[in-house]
Every structure is written in structure tokens, then in C-alpha cells.
Design a protein around this motif. Structure first.
Motif, short mmCIF file in Angstrom:
data_model
loop_
_atom_site.label_atom_id
_atom_site.label_comp_id
_atom_site.label_asym_id
_atom_site.label_seq_id
_atom_site.Cartn_x
_atom_site.Cartn_y
_atom_site.Cartn_z
N TYR A 185 -19.45 29.59 -52.75
CA TYR A 185 -19.86 30.57 -51.74
C TYR A 185 -18.66 31.09 -50.95
O TYR A 185 -18.84 31.81 -49.97
CB TYR A 185 -20.85 29.94 -50.76
CG TYR A 185 -22.32 29.99 -51.18
CD1 TYR A 185 -22.80 29.17 -52.18
CD2 TYR A 185 -23.20 30.87 -50.57
CE1 TYR A 185 -24.12 29.21 -52.55
CE2 TYR A 185 -24.54 30.91 -50.93
CZ TYR A 185 -25.01 30.08 -51.93
OH TYR A 185 -26.33 30.12 -52.29
N PHE B 283 -17.94 29.37 -46.21
CA PHE B 283 -19.32 29.36 -45.72
C PHE B 283 -19.44 28.45 -44.50
O PHE B 283 -18.99 27.31 -44.51
CB PHE B 283 -20.26 28.87 -46.83
CG PHE B 283 -21.69 28.83 -46.39
CD1 PHE B 283 -22.47 29.98 -46.44
CD2 PHE B 283 -22.25 27.66 -45.89
CE1 PHE B 283 -23.79 29.95 -45.99
CE2 PHE B 283 -23.55 27.62 -45.45
CZ PHE B 283 -24.32 28.78 -45.51
N ILE C 135 -26.21 33.43 -56.77
CA ILE C 135 -26.24 33.23 -55.32
C ILE C 135 -27.20 34.24 -54.68
O ILE C 135 -28.01 33.89 -53.82
CB ILE C 135 -24.81 33.35 -54.72
CG1 ILE C 135 -24.00 32.11 -55.13
CG2 ILE C 135 -24.86 33.51 -53.20
CD1 ILE C 135 -22.53 32.14 -54.71
N ARG D 242 -24.02 24.67 -49.87
CA ARG D 242 -23.26 25.92 -49.99
C ARG D 242 -21.82 25.71 -49.51
O ARG D 242 -20.93 26.49 -49.81
CB ARG D 242 -23.95 27.04 -49.19
CG ARG D 242 -25.24 27.49 -49.84
CD ARG D 242 -25.99 28.48 -48.97
NE ARG D 242 -26.60 27.85 -47.81
CZ ARG D 242 -27.33 28.49 -46.90
NH1 ARG D 242 -27.52 29.80 -47.03
NH2 ARG D 242 -27.87 27.85 -45.88
N GLU E 56 -30.38 33.23 -52.39
CA GLU E 56 -30.51 33.67 -50.99
C GLU E 56 -31.79 34.47 -50.78
O GLU E 56 -32.43 34.38 -49.74
CB GLU E 56 -29.27 34.45 -50.56
CG GLU E 56 -27.98 33.62 -50.54
CD GLU E 56 -28.12 32.29 -49.80
OE1 GLU E 56 -28.60 32.28 -48.66
OE2 GLU E 56 -27.75 31.25 -50.38
N ILE F 178 -27.09 22.21 -55.62
CA ILE F 178 -27.09 23.48 -54.89
C ILE F 178 -28.01 23.37 -53.68
O ILE F 178 -28.78 22.41 -53.57
CB ILE F 178 -27.54 24.67 -55.77
CG1 ILE F 178 -28.96 24.45 -56.28
CG2 ILE F 178 -26.58 24.92 -56.90
CD1 ILE F 178 -29.60 25.71 -56.78
N GLU F 179 -27.93 24.35 -52.79
CA GLU F 179 -28.76 24.33 -51.58
C GLU F 179 -30.02 25.15 -51.82
O GLU F 179 -29.97 26.38 -51.90
CB GLU F 179 -27.96 24.90 -50.40
CG GLU F 179 -28.62 24.76 -49.06
CD GLU F 179 -28.67 23.32 -48.53
OE1 GLU F 179 -27.96 22.44 -49.07
OE2 GLU F 179 -29.43 23.08 -47.58
N SER G 265 -28.65 35.01 -44.91
CA SER G 265 -28.87 35.27 -46.35
C SER G 265 -28.82 36.76 -46.64
O SER G 265 -28.27 37.19 -47.65
CB SER G 265 -30.22 34.70 -46.81
OG SER G 265 -30.21 33.30 -46.67
#
Ligand code: SF4
Ligand code: SF4
Lengths: 199, 384
Positions: free
Chosen positions: B261, B264, B134, B253, B138, B318-319, B288
Motif C-alpha cells: 500500500y 499507509f 487494492i 495494509r 477498498e 491482507i486487511e 478508502s
């Protein structure tokens, strides 16, 4: 906000080319019998243009940003100004970003009398990035033909030079070859300076 | 395959892979909906731009239908730089070297999504690494969002903030390089492992410098005039910052289980214009930074590469900085037999076209284009 005053107040110091170095990619030394994914190790010896700097073999990084080869020197007329036209034959995007970083405050490539051109018609050098792709073959040829002579061709990145891990090389011959995946901005600038013979 | 199944549509539309339509939790057959283009009237022309031209970072062609000043439609051809990538049959770990080069600028997003799909397929336990992944994602988002805002400044001819942002983008590249020994995360991630020194990641300077530039842009009437109410698009079939700028709380996320996460909350705006996309991108930089700070990871060199010689099917979503990235893999005895990817570019290109058609004139083109942060490289891959 007055951006002019802001710009003057927040001045950024352009850096020397040796002020920031990285290990990957940099000149590698030694020999290795590792089964290289891009065949960049022939009888244990390193072939720079094929290397994607994957860090899997026993070669050691020197930190020297001189992963380039000058095959032909640049004509005298380009010593005072050199206009580059970048062309993306088939990149992953990272070479494109490193190329634009040449014009960041840290590198300020204009100080070396190297500039960007928006069209191949006003360019002195074609900067080729990425692997060969069917769709870009004709466009690449047209861009080269549109440039006035004399012209310089610079290949940057493993893809353009050898196909790297993705495919086959975009062009057969380059005047200047800058290895790396992607090459660092410093190595691109140094290659051009070396080919010109002057700063 | 823990989180996906083949079958009927379920959840929001994520986009199209090489063979399938992908939804939030299902993989379905492709439903073809033909694009409808505006008919060219007399007196109108198609203005050709690209595939290679000043102002375009990647090769892509646009044919803008125009009676003179306004843009009535645009036909986009992203296929010029389509790469054939020979990956089927590769050893899954070696295939990663190719996957991270699908979109080098989003190398962490692509490699981590692929690795999570492989770990899903082979039932490899990964929870100890996911917080670090993560952090990588970010950090990549921070750089990518800075780049998008730099592009908007460039389009507006605002050279001072453009150069300041270019400076910041390079500073973040150096932070990434210090921590992961590569400016684009290549070879930093492995199946069950990460090569990185997270203790070197310090973002205070970046946050302060970005805050100053952002505040300056928000108080610059000329800049705001250029991006407010231009390129409006609000469409349920959207992804990433473009969706959130139009008020949709779409964010992997929050709604994907591939990476946890915790609690979120996506950042949203309501305008759906280039300004809203700018605000979402900028605010996400601060978000982030606080995620990275709150994790406070100090590890160096984490995990040992895991054996990946098993068989199975796996997925991950995922983002990435531009929206959902989805990977499906089918592995037989450690060899990659099938790989399907959805990049946010698939939906973002469609949204860009809708946004541009919406009462825009020629000078708006670059603002709208830059505001989506589109990467052609990750769409135009043909796996062979
Ligand atoms: S670092 Fe270069 S030479 Fe060594 S294995 Fe990787 S690609 Fe081959
Ligand atoms: S050489 Fe490496 S960084 Fe450059 S386009 Fe090819 S894969 Fe990307």
C-alpha cells in the motif's frame, strides 16, 4: 439533527423491479458442453437450481431477473400480507445480505405487502438460505413446525436449492425456488409476486 | 513461501487457523489457553438467544449470564452453521469458486488473499495487478463499513439513517456489480487475472451522501449516548477496526508485505468502545475512497489466467474490512493439498465477549455486537 425532517428532505424514490437489472445472475440461454463445476449442465442443457453463475461456460446471460420456479401457488389468504422469516442453514453471508436488501429504499418490499417477521410463530413463509449443516438441521425443522398452517417454504440461492458448489441442499422441497448465487433482490420479489398471483 | 515460516512466535498474534496459531510473520503450533467462564451465582440465569432469531442475520447462539439487567458473561456458540467444504485435492483454480464463498460479503478479501497465497507458492509475478486488487478491497471495505454503521443505527431504532445507509450499501453493490459483473466479486478474480472494468468506479456521490449521514449521527446526542463508553475492550490480541479503535496501530495494509500500500497510516481512536469502533469504520470509508481515487485506474479486463500446475507452499495476509485475513496453501502439481485460513472473526468473537462483560446491560447487546461487524460464515468452515 432532526431525522424526521432530514428523511423528508432527502426523499429516495423507490424503483420499479425492471429499473435495475444485472447479467449475473440472470436467466441463461443456449447450450454448452463445458465441464460445469456444479453439474448444472446435463447433456448441454442448463439446470438453473444447480448453477452458481460462474461465467465459465458458453451459456449467455439474458439480463432477465426471472431465475425462479413456483412449484405451488400461495394460498389466497396471503395475497394481502405475507410475513417472511429468514433462516440461515449454512450460508456464505451473501444470500443473507441480498435478503435484507429487499427492505432497502430501492426495493421497499413492504409496498408489495411483504413483511419481515421476527419469529417463525408469526410467519407465513420460511425463507431458507444456505447448505445443509448438521448443526442447523434440528433448528430448521423446529422453525418450520413452529409456524402456523398454512405455511409456505421459499428456498433462495444455489446452496439451499441444490447445495451449489459448497455442499448439499438444506431442504428437499420448496414451494418457491429462487436460483442464483446469490439471487438478486428483484428475482426474489418477482418469485413471490408470481406465486401470489397478485401484486 | 516469501513472508512466513514455521517456527517460533514472531510479531503480533493474528489468530487461529484450522491447525495452527498464526503470528505476523510465523506459523506455530497451537497453544491452548482454556476460556474461563464466570461461575453462575444463585439468582442468576443463562438467557438463551439464537441460533435463529429476529435481529440475527446469521445463525449463532448466545447464552447470556445475568442476574437481571446486567450481563456478567456470555457463552458464544458459532458452530451451528459450520460448513464442511470439500476442497482438498481440488485443482487450485477451481478451489477459488469455493474460497470466494467462505464469506460472500467479503468475497474480494477472501479470494484475493487466497490468490496471493497461490501466487506466492508458485512464484507467479503479480505486481501489475496488485493496485487493482487494492481497489477491489477498498471498495469492499466501503460497503462493509456502511453495513456496520447501518447495524448500529438499526440497534438504536434510528430508522431514517438506517434506511439511508441501506440505500448507500445497495448503491455500492451496484458499483461493484457494474465494474466486476457480480455484486460480491464472485468469479471476478483469477490466478494472475482480474475480470473488471475499473473505469466505471465513481464514488463522489457516495462520499457526499455518507458525509451528510455521518455528520448527522455525530451531532445526534441520543445516538452518541447509546454507543459511547459501551462495550469497552482494549486488548493486544485484537485485529482490524476493533484494535485500531483501542489505539493499536494494527493493520495488514501497513505491516504485511503481501500487498504493497506504500506509505499507509492506520486510523486510530483511543476509547475502545462502540463509539470508537463507529468512528474508525466511518473515517476508513473516506480513507478508502481517497486510496481508490488516487490510484485512478481505468483498465478493463486485466491479465490472462496463469498456469497454476506447479507445486509449493505459500501464504498471504491482507486487511479485510473486519481485520487480518490469512491464507496458507500447499499445492502439489496444481492440486490443493492443504489450506489454512484465519478470519478476523476468531479474535473479534473473543473481543466481543470481553467487551460485553465490561459493565453492560441487556439493551447494550446489539450495539456491541453490531460494532464489531462479525461474520460467522468465515470462521465456521471445515475443509475436507
Ligand atoms: S455458469 Fe452455471 S452452468 Fe455455466 S459452468 Fe458456471 S455453474 Fe455451470
Ligand atoms: S447460494 Fe451462493 S451466495 Fe447464497 S449462501 Fe450459497 S454460496 Fe453464498
Amino acid at each position: 439533527m432532526n431525522w424526521f425532517i432530514n428523511g423528508v428532505k432527502n426523499r429516495i424514490k423507490t424503483q420499479g423491479l425492471e429499473d435495475y437489472t444485472v447479467e449475473q445472475p440472470s436467466f441463461l440461454q443456449g447450450t454448452s458442453n463445458y465441464e460445469c463445476p456444479t453439474n448444472a449442465l446435463e447433456n448441454g442443457r442448463w439446470i438453473m437450481n444447480k448453477c452458481i453463475f460462474c461465467r465459465e461456460c458458453d451459456l449467455t446471460a439474458t439480463g432477465k431477473q426471472n431465475t425462479f420456479t413456483v412449484n405451488s401457488e400461495i394460498q389466497d389468504m396471503f395475497k394481502k400480507s405475507l410475513y417472511l422469516y429468514p433462516i440461515d442453514s449454512g450460508t456464505c453471508g451473501a444470500c443473507n445480505v441480498e435478503f435484507t436488501t429487499l427492505f432497502s429504499p430501492q426495493y421497499d418490499t413492504n409496498r408489495f405487502k411483504i413483511f419481515m417477521s421476527n419469529t417463525p410463530r408469526h410467519a407465513d413463509a420460511l425463507v431458507v438460505m444456505g447448505v445443509y449443516t448438521r448443526g442447523m438441521e434440528k433448528i430448521l425443522k423446529e422453525a418450520y413446525e413452529a409456524m402456523p398452517a398454512p405455511k409456505v417454504v421459499i428456498g433462495i440461492g444455489a446452496c439451499a436449492l441444490s447445495g451449489g458448489i459448497i455442499g448439499t441442499s438444506a431442504m428437499e422441497k420448496y414451494d418457491i425456488e429462487v436460483a442464483g448465487c446469490p439471487p438478486t433482490p428483484a428475482s426474489i420479489i418477482k418469485a413471490i409476486i408470481k406465486a401470489r398471483g397478485v401484486k | 513461501m516469501q513472508y512466513y515460516n514455521f517456527g517460533e512466535r514472531s510479531g503480533r498474534y493474528i489468530g487461529r487457523s484450522q491447525k495452527y496459531d498464526i503470528y505476523a510473520s510465523s506459523i506455530t503450533k497451537i497453544t491452548e489457553i482454556p476460556d474461563e467462564f464466570e461461575i453462575k451465582n444463585s439468582g442468576e440465569i443463562y438467557f438463551n438467544y439464537g441460533p435463529s432469531a429476529g435481529g440475527l442475520r446469521e445463525s449463532v447462539n448466545f447464552k447470556l449470564l445475568t442476574p437481571g439487567e446486567s450481563i456478567r458473561d456470555v457463552v458464544i456458540n458459532p458452530e451451528y452453521k459450520q460448513r464442511d467444504i470439500k476442497i482438498l485435492g481440488d485443482d487450485v483454480a477451481r478451489a477459488l469458486l469455493k474460497v470466494e464463498r467462505i464469506n460472500g460479503f467479503h468475497g474480494a478479501s477472501n479470494s484475493i488473499a487466497y490468490i496471493l497465497a497461490v501466487e506466492d507458492a508458485l512464484n507467479i509475478e503479480n505486481s501489475e495487478l496488485n493496485k487493482m486488487r487494492i481497489v477491489e478491497l477498498e471498495l469492499e471495505r466501503i460497503r462493509s463499513n456502511i453495513d456496520v454503521i447501518k447495524g448500529l443505527c438499526e440497534s438504536a431504532g434510528f430508522a431514517v439513517p438506517e434506511k439511508q445507509l441501506l440505500y448507500l450499501r445497495e448503491e455500492v453493490a451496484r458499483i461493484i456489480s457494474r465494474a466486476f459483473s457480480h455484486r460480491y466479486y464472485f468469479s471476478a478474480n483469477g490466478i494472475g487475472s482480474i475480470r473488471g472494468d475499473f473505469s466505471t468506479i465513481k464514488l463522489n456521490g457516495i462520499e457526499k451522501k455518507f458525509r451528510d449521514i455521518y455528520d448527522g449521527l455525530l451531532s445526534s446526542k441520543i445516538f452518541l449516548d447509546r454507543i459511547q463508553e459501551n462495550g469497552i475492550v482494549k486488548n493486544e490480541q485484537s485485529t482490524g477496526p476493533a484494535a485500531r479503535a483501542a489505539g493499536f496501530k494494527f493493520d495488514a495494509r501497513k505491516d504485511s508485505k503481501s500487498l504493497d500500500y506504500g506509505h499507509f497510516i492506520p486510523i486510530t481512536e483511543t476509547g475502545g468502545d462502540s463509539f470508537s469502533r463507529f468512528v474508525v469504520r466511518a473515517e476508513e470509508i473516506f480513507a478508502s475512497i481517497s486510496i481508490i481515487d488516487s490510484y485512478n485506474i481505468k483498465n478493463a479486463e486485466t491479465g490472462k489466467k496463469k498456469d497454476a500446475s506447479g507445486s509449493g507452499e505459500g501464504t498471504a495476509r491482507i486487511e479485510s474490512p473486519a481485520g487480518d485475513i490469512f491464507y496458507y496453501v500447499n499445492i502439489e502439481n496444481g492440486k490443493l493439498m492443504d489450506i489454512q485460513t484465519v478470519s478476523p472473526t476468531y479474535l473479534n468473537l473473543r473481543l466481543f465477549r470481553q467487551a460485553l462483560k465490561n459493565n453492560n446491560i441487556f439493551t447494550d447487546f446489539f450495539f456491541v455486537w453490531e460494532s464489531f461487524g462479525i461474520w460467522i460464515s468465515e470462521l465456521e468452515v471445515n475443509f475436507i
